[in-house]
Enzyme design. Structure first.
Site, PDB file in Angstrom:
ATOM      1  N   THR A   1       0.823  -1.205   0.000  1.00  0.00           N
ATOM      2  CA  THR A   1       0.000   0.000   0.000  1.00  0.00           C
ATOM      3  C   THR A   1       0.861   1.261   0.000  1.00  0.00           C
ATOM      4  OG1 THR A   1      -1.498   1.279   1.407  1.00  0.00           O
ATOM      5  CG2 THR A   1      -0.140  -0.329   2.526  1.00  0.00           C
ATOM      6  N   ASP A   2       0.286   2.351  -0.510  1.00  0.00           N
ATOM      7  CA  ASP A   2       1.011   3.631  -0.476  1.00  0.00           C
ATOM      8  C   ASP A   2       1.181   4.143   0.957  1.00  0.00           C
ATOM      9  OD1 ASP A   2      -1.645   4.343   0.020  1.00  0.00           O
ATOM     10  OD2 ASP A   2      -1.749   5.889  -1.528  1.00  0.00           O
ATOM     11  N   GLU A   3       0.384   3.584   1.898  1.00  0.00           N
ATOM     12  CA  GLU A   3       0.447   4.078   3.282  1.00  0.00           C
ATOM     13  C   GLU A   3       1.795   3.815   3.935  1.00  0.00           C
ATOM     14  OE1 GLU A   3      -2.829   3.509   5.886  1.00  0.00           O
ATOM     15  OE2 GLU A   3      -4.306   3.796   4.310  1.00  0.00           O
TER      16      GLU A   3
ATOM     17  N   TYR B   1      -1.585  -0.387  11.208  1.00  0.00           N
ATOM     18  CA  TYR B   1      -1.838  -1.058   9.922  1.00  0.00           C
ATOM     19  C   TYR B   1      -0.673  -0.826   8.963  1.00  0.00           C
ATOM     20  CZ  TYR B   1      -3.315  -1.425   5.056  1.00  0.00           C
ATOM     21  OH  TYR B   1      -3.351  -1.717   3.711  1.00  0.00           O
TER      22      TYR B   1
ATOM     23  N   LYS C   1       2.196  -3.401   7.360  1.00  0.00           N
ATOM     24  CA  LYS C   1       2.409  -3.613   5.918  1.00  0.00           C
ATOM     25  C   LYS C   1       3.860  -3.291   5.552  1.00  0.00           C
ATOM     26  CE  LYS C   1      -0.319  -4.495   3.141  1.00  0.00           C
ATOM     27  NZ  LYS C   1      -0.818  -5.802   2.613  1.00  0.00           N
TER      28      LYS C   1
HETATM   29  P1  NAD Z   1     -10.186  -6.668   2.698  1.00  0.00           P
HETATM   30  O1  NAD Z   1     -10.124  -6.397   4.149  1.00  0.00           O
HETATM   31  O2  NAD Z   1     -11.406  -6.345   1.929  1.00  0.00           O
HETATM   32  O3  NAD Z   1      -9.902  -8.225   2.447  1.00  0.00           O
HETATM   33  C1  NAD Z   1      -8.923  -8.935   3.152  1.00  0.00           C
HETATM   34  C2  NAD Z   1      -9.155 -10.426   2.898  1.00  0.00           C
HETATM   35  O4  NAD Z   1      -8.118 -11.151   3.570  1.00  0.00           O
HETATM   36  C3  NAD Z   1     -10.485 -10.938   3.464  1.00  0.00           C
HETATM   37  O5  NAD Z   1     -11.102 -11.801   2.541  1.00  0.00           O
HETATM   38  C4  NAD Z   1     -10.072 -11.720   4.718  1.00  0.00           C
HETATM   39  O6  NAD Z   1     -10.941 -12.779   5.035  1.00  0.00           O
HETATM   40  C5  NAD Z   1      -8.696 -12.225   4.315  1.00  0.00           C
HETATM   41  N1  NAD Z   1      -7.833 -12.499   5.472  1.00  0.00           N
HETATM   42  C6  NAD Z   1      -7.625 -11.693   6.553  1.00  0.00           C
HETATM   43  N2  NAD Z   1      -6.780 -12.310   7.408  1.00  0.00           N
HETATM   44  C7  NAD Z   1      -6.444 -13.511   6.845  1.00  0.00           C
HETATM   45  C8  NAD Z   1      -5.597 -14.588   7.236  1.00  0.00           C
HETATM   46  N3  NAD Z   1      -4.931 -14.563   8.399  1.00  0.00           N
HETATM   47  N4  NAD Z   1      -5.472 -15.640   6.406  1.00  0.00           N
HETATM   48  C9  NAD Z   1      -6.162 -15.689   5.235  1.00  0.00           C
HETATM   49  N5  NAD Z   1      -6.988 -14.720   4.830  1.00  0.00           N
HETATM   50  C10 NAD Z   1      -7.121 -13.631   5.618  1.00  0.00           C
HETATM   51  O7  NAD Z   1      -8.902  -5.965   2.078  1.00  0.00           O
HETATM   52  P2  NAD Z   1      -8.725  -5.256   0.653  1.00  0.00           P
HETATM   53  O8  NAD Z   1      -9.152  -3.861   0.760  1.00  0.00           O
HETATM   54  O9  NAD Z   1      -9.259  -6.144  -0.398  1.00  0.00           O
HETATM   55  O10 NAD Z   1      -7.129  -5.252   0.576  1.00  0.00           O
HETATM   56  C11 NAD Z   1      -6.424  -6.357   0.012  1.00  0.00           C
HETATM   57  C12 NAD Z   1      -4.932  -6.076   0.075  1.00  0.00           C
HETATM   58  O11 NAD Z   1      -4.628  -4.896  -0.653  1.00  0.00           O
HETATM   59  C13 NAD Z   1      -4.421  -5.837   1.495  1.00  0.00           C
HETATM   60  O12 NAD Z   1      -3.181  -6.468   1.620  1.00  0.00           O
HETATM   61  C14 NAD Z   1      -4.293  -4.328   1.595  1.00  0.00           C
HETATM   62  O13 NAD Z   1      -3.252  -3.991   2.477  1.00  0.00           O
HETATM   63  C15 NAD Z   1      -3.937  -3.964   0.164  1.00  0.00           C
HETATM   64  N6  NAD Z   1      -4.372  -2.630  -0.297  1.00  0.00           N
HETATM   65  C16 NAD Z   1      -5.661  -2.201  -0.136  1.00  0.00           C
HETATM   66  C17 NAD Z   1      -6.054  -0.970  -0.652  1.00  0.00           C
HETATM   67  C18 NAD Z   1      -7.485  -0.474  -0.529  1.00  0.00           C
HETATM   68  O14 NAD Z   1      -7.739   0.676  -0.873  1.00  0.00           O
HETATM   69  N7  NAD Z   1      -8.424  -1.260  -0.079  1.00  0.00           N
HETATM   70  C19 NAD Z   1      -5.125  -0.164  -1.314  1.00  0.00           C
HETATM   71  C20 NAD Z   1      -3.807  -0.627  -1.444  1.00  0.00           C
HETATM   72  C21 NAD Z   1      -3.452  -1.869  -0.948  1.00  0.00           C
HETATM   73  O1  DAU Z   2      -4.075   4.136   0.676  1.00  0.00           O
HETATM   74  C1  DAU Z   2      -4.356   2.777   0.607  1.00  0.00           C
HETATM   75  C2  DAU Z   2      -5.143   2.358   1.822  1.00  0.00           C
HETATM   76  O2  DAU Z   2      -6.456   2.888   1.670  1.00  0.00           O
HETATM   77  C3  DAU Z   2      -5.181   0.852   2.037  1.00  0.00           C
HETATM   78  O3  DAU Z   2      -3.894   0.394   2.298  1.00  0.00           O
HETATM   79  C4  DAU Z   2      -6.114   0.484   3.194  1.00  0.00           C
HETATM   80  O4  DAU Z   2      -6.237  -0.911   3.302  1.00  0.00           O
HETATM   81  C5  DAU Z   2      -7.479   1.083   2.924  1.00  0.00           C
HETATM   82  O5  DAU Z   2      -8.342   0.827   4.002  1.00  0.00           O
HETATM   83  C6  DAU Z   2      -7.378   2.595   2.690  1.00  0.00           C
HETATM   84  O6  DAU Z   2      -6.988   3.277   3.911  1.00  0.00           O
HETATM   85  P1  DAU Z   2      -7.657   4.688   4.337  1.00  0.00           P
HETATM   86  O7  DAU Z   2      -7.484   4.838   5.784  1.00  0.00           O
HETATM   87  O8  DAU Z   2      -7.171   5.764   3.436  1.00  0.00           O
HETATM   88  O9  DAU Z   2      -9.185   4.359   3.933  1.00  0.00           O
HETATM   89  P2  DAU Z   2     -10.568   4.644   4.666  1.00  0.00           P
HETATM   90  O10 DAU Z   2     -11.646   4.336   3.684  1.00  0.00           O
HETATM   91  O11 DAU Z   2     -10.634   4.039   6.008  1.00  0.00           O
HETATM   92  O12 DAU Z   2     -10.528   6.239   4.871  1.00  0.00           O
HETATM   93  C7  DAU Z   2     -10.373   7.117   3.773  1.00  0.00           C
HETATM   94  C8  DAU Z   2     -10.310   8.527   4.339  1.00  0.00           C
HETATM   95  O13 DAU Z   2     -11.608   8.886   4.835  1.00  0.00           O
HETATM   96  C9  DAU Z   2      -9.369   8.683   5.510  1.00  0.00           C
HETATM   97  O14 DAU Z   2      -8.747   9.961   5.445  1.00  0.00           O
HETATM   98  C10 DAU Z   2     -10.275   8.629   6.745  1.00  0.00           C
HETATM   99  C11 DAU Z   2     -11.577   9.200   6.226  1.00  0.00           C
HETATM  100  N1  DAU Z   2     -12.808   8.663   6.837  1.00  0.00           N
HETATM  101  C12 DAU Z   2     -12.970   7.312   6.866  1.00  0.00           C
HETATM  102  C13 DAU Z   2     -14.115   6.747   7.401  1.00  0.00           C
HETATM  103  C14 DAU Z   2     -14.280   5.249   7.444  1.00  0.00           C
HETATM  104  C15 DAU Z   2     -13.810   9.514   7.306  1.00  0.00           C
HETATM  105  O15 DAU Z   2     -13.659  10.758   7.248  1.00  0.00           O
HETATM  106  N2  DAU Z   2     -14.955   8.960   7.832  1.00  0.00           N
HETATM  107  C16 DAU Z   2     -15.137   7.613   7.907  1.00  0.00           C
HETATM  108  O16 DAU Z   2     -16.194   7.173   8.422  1.00  0.00           O
END
Ligand code: NAD
Ligand code: DAU
Length: 352
Positions: A134-136, A159, A163
């Site tokens: 992730t970019d985080e 988190y 990562k």
């Molecule tokens: P998500 O939370 O929707 O899905 C995570 C999945 O992993 C779920 O199906 C869960 O059951 C499974 N899981 C959790 N713990 C596990 C374990 N111990 N063993 C096996 N399976 C397990 O997450 P997402 O948003 O789809 O993110 C997927 C990946 O991409 C993550 O690694 C996250 O860090 C990365 N990522 C997410 C975003 C985003 O915006 N959502 C952006 C950049 C990177």
């Molecule tokens: O940047 C990539 C990441 O993006 C991934 O690695 C993470 O898995 C994914 O969850 C996401 O992280 P963020 O923290 O950026 O996403 P989230 O949707 O939780 O929040 C987006 C922004 O909105 C953040 O600045 C917090 C804000 N927020 C979030 C929630 C849930 C609110 O203001 N209100 C809310 O209720």
């Protein structure tokens, strides 16, 4: 026929990736290993559950025996590790499970893949481990500049630090053993099947239920949003053509403040679904602890080296996304029953 071990394939991005790959290729096999935590949902994969090229295994990536069984049974070519605890707010409350899954789980996958792929003459041809990061991990930007692959890691939340730790272990396996790996670092994804603890589906769901829309702090934090299918396309390109040992940033220069996202969703729902949904639902609430201010990806490397380009503009992608949630109200109802209610009350009750 290449065999992919996709971990976390029942989550948001993993399930979109499996759909994308099975639509694109008919000569691959996908093993989806997922623990099915609160975020994993087999409903996301219902359409392909009987596809002969798809197999689901419920297991934990930390479980040595279960992961080994998969490597024994199948000739795995690629590991694509999506499995993670992915929500920042949860990591602030309960960091331990983030270390377990995100760090120790990654090391378990690396170890087992290494055992099965390494020979006396080095790693077998055509094998690769891809870490979905992730970019985080880069921390937070000021008003200018972008995250490059060379930007130092400076993670802040439990988190993002878990990562970042995992990324460093993946890098260690390349530097030490020359294990074939890539790391991808993508910006915020949006699209179908995203669990409504994350900003966009949470806001859509709350608008439809006329619940208040919690905006953290001043609402001016910035995220760089990418439609999930564009992320999936990038991962496929990295699997096929990414240079071994390299990190690839993925993002489409689509930075928005949170308040802009919230107002965009309100405006669509107001105009197309329910005119009583207005900005009056917005509620500024206590800020997230250690809230990163701005993320912004520089995608030059993946564009230049692999020719990746995002295809979906935000204006179209957000409409597609809202429409998907409107057409899948039952999905939303199923995922927001049970555990979700407890989580939501714990997170937001104090703000009501
Ligand atoms: P998500 O939370 O929707 O899905 C995570 C999945 O992993 C779920 O199906 C869960 O059951 C499974 N899981 C959790 N713990 C596990 C374990 N111990 N063993 C096996 N399976 C397990 O997450 P997402 O948003 O789809 O993110 C997927 C990946 O991409 C993550 O690694 C996250 O860090 C990365 N990522 C997410 C975003 C985003 O915006 N959502 C952006 C950049 C990177
Ligand atoms: O940047 C990539 C990441 O993006 C991934 O690695 C993470 O898995 C994914 O969850 C996401 O992280 P963020 O923290 O950026 O996403 P989230 O949707 O939780 O929040 C987006 C922004 O909105 C953040 O600045 C917090 C804000 N927020 C979030 C929630 C849930 C609110 O203001 N209100 C809310 O209720």
């Amino acid at each position: 026929m290449k065999t992919y071990l996709v971990t976390g394939g029942a989550g948001f991005i993993g399930s979109n990736f499996i759909h994308y790959m099975l639509k694109k290729y008919n000569n691959i096999k996908i093993i989806n290993l997922d623990k099915l935590t609160y975020a994993g949902n087999l409903e996301n994969l219902r359409e392909i559950q009987n596809n002969p090229n798809y197999i689901f295994v419920q297991a934990d990536i930390c479980d040595k025996e279960e992961v080994e069984n998969i490597f024994k049974k199948f000739n795995i070519d690629y590991v694509i590790n999506f499995a993670a605890e992915s929500h920042v707010d949860r990591s602030i409350r309960e960091p331990e499970v983030f270390v377990k899954t995100n760090v120790l789980g990654t090391v378990n996958l690396l170890n087992i893949a290494k055992t099965y792929w390494e020979t006396e003459k080095g790693f077998k041809e055509g094998k690769k481990y891809i870490q979905i990061s992730t970019d985080e991990v880069y921390g937070s930007l000021g008003e200018t500049g972008f995250f490059k692959e060379t930007t130092p890691i400076d993670s802040h939340s439990p988190y993002s630090s878990s990562k970042a730790s995992a990324d460093l272990m993946v890098k260690a396996y390349y530097d030490t053993y020359k294990m074939p790996i890539n790391i991808t670092r993508c910006s915020n994804n949006y699209g179908p099947y995203q669990f409504p603890e994350k900003l966009i589906p949470l806001i859509i769901n709350n608008c439809l239920n006329k619940n208040s829309l919690p905006v953290y702090g001043d609402g001016l934090n910035i995220r760089d949003w990418l439609f999930v299918e564009d992320h999936c396309k990038a991962i496929d390109m990295v699997i096929n053509s990414g240079r071994l040992g390299e990190v690839y940033n993925i993002g489409g220069h689509n930075e928005r403040t949170n308040i802009n996202i919230v107002k965009t969703v309100i405006s669509y729902i107001h105009d197309n679904v329910d005119s009583s949904v207005t900005e009056a639902l917005i509620k500024y609430v206590e800020d997230r602890k250690g809230h990163d201010r701005r993320y912004g990806i520089d995608p030059t490397k993946i564009k230049k080296e692999l020719g990746w380009q995002p295809e979906t503009k935000f204006e179209g992608g957000i409409v597609k996304t809202i429409q998907w949630y409107l057409e899948n109200k039952q999905w939303m109802q199923n995922v927001t029953s049970g555990e979700y209610q407890k989580y939501y009350e714990k997170m937001y009750l104090k703000h009501k």
